[in-house]
Design a protein around this motif. Structure first.
Motif, PDB file in Angstrom:
ATOM      1  N   GLU A  60       0.828  -1.208   0.000  1.00 58.84           N
ATOM      2  CA  GLU A  60       0.000   0.000   0.000  1.00 58.84           C
ATOM      3  C   GLU A  60       0.861   1.257   0.000  1.00 58.84           C
ATOM      4  OE1 GLU A  60      -2.329   2.356   3.451  1.00 58.84           O
ATOM      5  OE2 GLU A  60      -2.876   0.240   3.263  1.00 58.84           O
ATOM      6  N   ILE A  61       1.951   1.258   0.776  1.00 59.18           N
ATOM      7  CA  ILE A  61       2.778   2.466   0.900  1.00 59.18           C
ATOM      8  C   ILE A  61       3.981   2.455  -0.032  1.00 59.18           C
ATOM      9  CG2 ILE A  61       2.049   2.752   3.297  1.00 59.18           C
ATOM     10  CD1 ILE A  61       4.797   1.752   4.194  1.00 59.18           C
ATOM     11  N   GLY A  62       4.115   1.394  -0.840  1.00 57.78           N
ATOM     12  CA  GLY A  62       5.222   1.326  -1.788  1.00 57.78           C
ATOM     13  C   GLY A  62       6.565   1.014  -1.180  1.00 57.78           C
ATOM     14  N   ASP A  63       6.554   0.315  -0.055  1.00 58.44           N
ATOM     15  CA  ASP A  63       7.797  -0.059   0.637  1.00 58.44           C
ATOM     16  C   ASP A  63       8.300  -1.372   0.036  1.00 58.44           C
ATOM     17  OD1 ASP A  63       9.861  -0.697   2.348  1.00 58.44           O
ATOM     18  OD2 ASP A  63       8.596  -1.021   4.114  1.00 58.44           O
ATOM     19  N   ARG A  64       9.129  -1.259  -0.986  1.00 60.19           N
ATOM     20  CA  ARG A  64       9.562  -2.449  -1.712  1.00 60.19           C
ATOM     21  C   ARG A  64      10.457  -3.345  -0.858  1.00 60.19           C
ATOM     22  NH1 ARG A  64       7.249  -4.677  -5.644  1.00 60.19           N
ATOM     23  NH2 ARG A  64       8.891  -4.836  -7.209  1.00 60.19           N
ATOM     24  N   ARG A  65      11.333  -2.744  -0.068  1.00 55.46           N
ATOM     25  CA  ARG A  65      12.197  -3.545   0.801  1.00 55.46           C
ATOM     26  C   ARG A  65      11.353  -4.304   1.827  1.00 55.46           C
ATOM     27  NH1 ARG A  65      17.644  -3.391   1.875  1.00 55.46           N
ATOM     28  NH2 ARG A  65      17.826  -1.469   0.685  1.00 55.46           N
ATOM     29  N   GLY A  66      10.388  -3.594   2.422  1.00 54.04           N
ATOM     30  CA  GLY A  66       9.501  -4.247   3.374  1.00 54.04           C
ATOM     31  C   GLY A  66       8.676  -5.345   2.721  1.00 54.04           C
ATOM     32  N   GLU A  67       8.241  -5.092   1.490  1.00 49.91           N
ATOM     33  CA  GLU A  67       7.484  -6.100   0.756  1.00 49.91           C
ATOM     34  C   GLU A  67       8.332  -7.352   0.542  1.00 49.91           C
ATOM     35  OE1 GLU A  67       5.179  -6.669  -3.563  1.00 49.91           O
ATOM     36  OE2 GLU A  67       6.105  -4.743  -3.049  1.00 49.91           O
ATOM     37  N   GLY A  72       9.714 -12.911   1.985  1.00 53.32           N
ATOM     38  CA  GLY A  72      10.693 -13.873   2.477  1.00 53.32           C
ATOM     39  C   GLY A  72      10.229 -14.542   3.762  1.00 53.32           C
ATOM     40  N   ASN A  73       9.617 -13.749   4.663  1.00 50.93           N
ATOM     41  CA  ASN A  73       9.072 -14.305   5.907  1.00 50.93           C
ATOM     42  C   ASN A  73       7.980 -15.342   5.610  1.00 50.93           C
ATOM     43  OD1 ASN A  73       9.175 -11.036   7.500  1.00 50.93           O
ATOM     44  ND2 ASN A  73      10.707 -12.668   7.594  1.00 50.93           N
ATOM     45  N   ALA A  87       6.520 -22.165  -0.628  1.00 54.31           N
ATOM     46  CA  ALA A  87       7.628 -21.360  -0.116  1.00 54.31           C
ATOM     47  C   ALA A  87       8.488 -20.855  -1.273  1.00 54.31           C
ATOM     48  CB  ALA A  87       8.474 -22.189   0.846  1.00 54.31           C
ATOM     49  N   ILE A  88       8.771 -21.714  -2.239  1.00 52.76           N
ATOM     50  CA  ILE A  88       9.591 -21.320  -3.392  1.00 52.76           C
ATOM     51  C   ILE A  88       8.954 -20.143  -4.130  1.00 52.76           C
ATOM     52  CG2 ILE A  88      10.292 -22.068  -5.702  1.00 52.76           C
ATOM     53  CD1 ILE A  88      10.932 -24.817  -4.451  1.00 52.76           C
ATOM     54  N   ASP A  89       7.644 -20.170  -4.275  1.00 55.15           N
ATOM     55  CA  ASP A  89       6.951 -19.075  -4.962  1.00 55.15           C
ATOM     56  C   ASP A  89       7.187 -17.745  -4.249  1.00 55.15           C
ATOM     57  OD1 ASP A  89       5.016 -17.933  -6.885  1.00 55.15           O
ATOM     58  OD2 ASP A  89       3.742 -17.703  -5.124  1.00 55.15           O
ATOM     59  N   PHE A  90       7.092 -17.752  -2.923  1.00 52.13           N
ATOM     60  CA  PHE A  90       7.336 -16.520  -2.164  1.00 52.13           C
ATOM     61  C   PHE A  90       8.799 -16.090  -2.270  1.00 52.13           C
ATOM     62  CE2 PHE A  90       3.409 -17.748   0.214  1.00 52.13           C
ATOM     63  CZ  PHE A  90       2.705 -16.559   0.017  1.00 52.13           C
ATOM     64  N   TYR A  91       9.719 -17.052  -2.187  1.00 57.77           N
ATOM     65  CA  TYR A  91      11.142 -16.708  -2.284  1.00 57.77           C
ATOM     66  C   TYR A  91      11.475 -16.108  -3.643  1.00 57.77           C
ATOM     67  CZ  TYR A  91      12.013 -19.469   1.975  1.00 57.77           C
ATOM     68  OH  TYR A  91      12.023 -19.965   3.252  1.00 57.77           O
ATOM     69  N   GLU A  92      10.869 -16.639  -4.694  1.00 58.24           N
ATOM     70  CA  GLU A  92      11.149 -16.112  -6.035  1.00 58.24           C
ATOM     71  C   GLU A  92      10.652 -14.673  -6.173  1.00 58.24           C
ATOM     72  OE1 GLU A  92       9.380 -19.110  -8.488  1.00 58.24           O
ATOM     73  OE2 GLU A  92      11.278 -20.219  -8.707  1.00 58.24           O
ATOM     74  N   ASN A 109      20.239 -13.809   0.730  1.00 55.37           N
ATOM     75  CA  ASN A 109      19.377 -14.580   1.631  1.00 55.37           C
ATOM     76  C   ASN A 109      18.322 -15.364   0.864  1.00 55.37           C
ATOM     77  OD1 ASN A 109      20.699 -13.748   3.952  1.00 55.37           O
ATOM     78  ND2 ASN A 109      19.360 -11.990   4.282  1.00 55.37           N
ATOM     79  N   ARG A 110      17.733 -14.727  -0.143  1.00 54.23           N
ATOM     80  CA  ARG A 110      16.688 -15.418  -0.923  1.00 54.23           C
ATOM     81  C   ARG A 110      17.276 -16.589  -1.723  1.00 54.23           C
ATOM     82  NH1 ARG A 110      14.538 -13.165   2.770  1.00 54.23           N
ATOM     83  NH2 ARG A 110      14.080 -10.950   2.556  1.00 54.23           N
ATOM     84  N   LEU A 111      18.465 -16.381  -2.260  1.00 55.24           N
ATOM     85  CA  LEU A 111      19.115 -17.479  -2.980  1.00 55.24           C
ATOM     86  C   LEU A 111      19.388 -18.641  -2.023  1.00 55.24           C
ATOM     87  CD1 LEU A 111      21.586 -15.350  -5.122  1.00 55.24           C
ATOM     88  CD2 LEU A 111      19.780 -16.831  -6.038  1.00 55.24           C
ATOM     89  N   GLY A 112      19.824 -18.314  -0.813  1.00 55.93           N
ATOM     90  CA  GLY A 112      20.042 -19.363   0.184  1.00 55.93           C
ATOM     91  C   GLY A 112      18.749 -20.073   0.540  1.00 55.93           C
ATOM     92  N   ASN A 113      17.659 -19.297   0.685  1.00 60.16           N
ATOM     93  CA  ASN A 113      16.355 -19.888   0.975  1.00 60.16           C
ATOM     94  C   ASN A 113      15.907 -20.833  -0.138  1.00 60.16           C
ATOM     95  OD1 ASN A 113      15.198 -16.729   2.344  1.00 60.16           O
ATOM     96  ND2 ASN A 113      15.964 -18.514   3.448  1.00 60.16           N
ATOM     97  N   LEU A 114      16.138 -20.416  -1.373  1.00 66.28           N
ATOM     98  CA  LEU A 114      15.777 -21.281  -2.501  1.00 66.28           C
ATOM     99  C   LEU A 114      16.617 -22.548  -2.488  1.00 66.28           C
ATOM    100  CD1 LEU A 114      15.265 -18.550  -5.234  1.00 66.28           C
ATOM    101  CD2 LEU A 114      13.549 -20.239  -4.531  1.00 66.28           C
TER     102      LEU A 114
END
Length: 243
Positions: A60-67, A72-73, A87-92, A109-114
Motif C-alpha cells: 500500500e505504501i510502496g515499501d519495496r524492501r519491506g514487501e 521472504g518471511n 515457499a519457493i513461490d514466495f522466495y522467487e 538470503n533469498r538465494l540461500g532460501n531457494l
C-alpha cells in the motif's frame, strides 16, 4: 534473550501506538515483528497472519524492501509447514524485488532460501547452484554470517551426495567463521554436522567428541537442537558399545 512472550507484549504496545498516530510504515514493521516472534514460538499459522497484514501495508505504501522482507518471511513460514513449493513461490517473488532495488544482502538470503527449498525436495544439485550464488554474494559484501551459513549448506549438500570428505571441508570452513564472529549456535551446528560426517566415515571416536562439543554449546544457548545432539550421542555410543 529468548523471552519471546515478553517481546510480543512490547510489539503489541508499539503496534497500538503506530495505529493510533497513523504510522503505516511503523505498523507494518510491528506486524512483521509480531510474525517473527510467533514464528520463534512455533506458532507458524499465527505468524503467517501477521506477515500477510504487514505485506498488505508494504504494498500500500510502496515499501519495496519491506514487501520483499515479508515475502521472504512468508516463504520461511510455509517452508516450516512443509509447503515447499509454496515457499519457493514466495522466495522467487522476494528475490525479484531484492534484485530490482539492489538489495544484495536480501538477494543472497533469498538465494540461500531457494537452495534450502530445493534441498528439501531432494534436488541437491539445484540446491548447490543456489548456495554457490549466495556464497559469492556473501563474500562480495562481507557478510560473514551468510558466508558461514552457505558453506554449511554446501557441506550438507555434498554429504547428501555421499561426498563426505568434501562435505567435511565445507563444514570446517563454516566452523572457522562461526568461531571468528562469535556465532555460538552456528558453531554448534557445524560441530554437529562434522560429527555426522565423521560417523559416516566410520570414525566414531571423533564423531562422539564433536557431537559432545556441539551438545555443550546447544545447552549453553538453550537451543532445541540439544535434544537431537543427545539422541545422536546415544546412537554413537551405542554403536561403540556394540563394536
Amino acid at each position: 534473550m529468548g523471552e519471546t512472550r515478553r517481546a510480543i507484549e512490547f510489539h503489541q504496545q508499539a503496534l497500538a501506538i503506530s495505529r493510533e498516530i497513523g504510522d503505516r510504515r511503523g505498523e507494518g514493521q510491528d506486524l512483521g515483528n509480531l510474525g517473527l516472534a510467533h514464528a520463534d514460538l512455533g506458532e507458524t499459522r499465527r505468524a503467517i497472519e501477521f506477515y500477510e497484514q504487514a505485506l498488505v501495508i508494504a504494498r500500500e505504501i510502496g515499501d519495496r524492501r519491506g514487501e520483499g522482507n515479508r515475502l521472504g518471511n512468508l516463504g520461511n513460514a510455509h517452508a516450516a509447514l512443509g509447503e515447499t513449493r509454496r515457499a519457493i513461490d514466495f522466495y522467487e517473488q522476494a528475490l525479484a524485488i531484492a534484485r530490482e532495488i539492489g538489495d544484495r544482502l536480501g538477494e543472497g538470503n533469498r538465494l540461500g532460501n531457494l537452495g534450502n527449498s530445493y534441498a528439501a525436495l531432494g534436488e541437491t544439485q539445484r540446491a548447490i547452484d543456489f548456495y554457490e550464488q549466495a556464497l559469492a554474494i556473501a563474500r562480495e559484501i562481507g557478510d560473514r554470517l551468510g558466508e558461514g551459513n552457505r558453506l554449511g549448506n554446501l557441506g550438507n549438500s555434498y554429504a547428501a551426495l555421499g561426498e563426505t570428505q568434501r562435505a567435511i571441508d565445507f563444514h570446517q570452513q563454516a566452523l572457522a567463521i562461526s568461531r571468528e564472529i562469535g556465532d555460538r549456535l552456528g558453531e554448534g551446528n557445524r560441530l554437529g554436522n562434522l560429527g555426522n560426517a565423521h560417523a559416516e566415515l566410520g570414525d566414531i571416536p571423533t564423531a562422539i567428541t564433536l557431537t559432545e562439543q556441539a551438545l555443550a554449546i546447544f545447552v549453553a544457548v538453550e537451543s532445541p537442537y540439544a535434544e537431537q545432539a543427545r539422541q545422536q550421542l546415544a546412537r554413537l555410543r551405542g554403536g561403540t558399545a556394540e563394536g
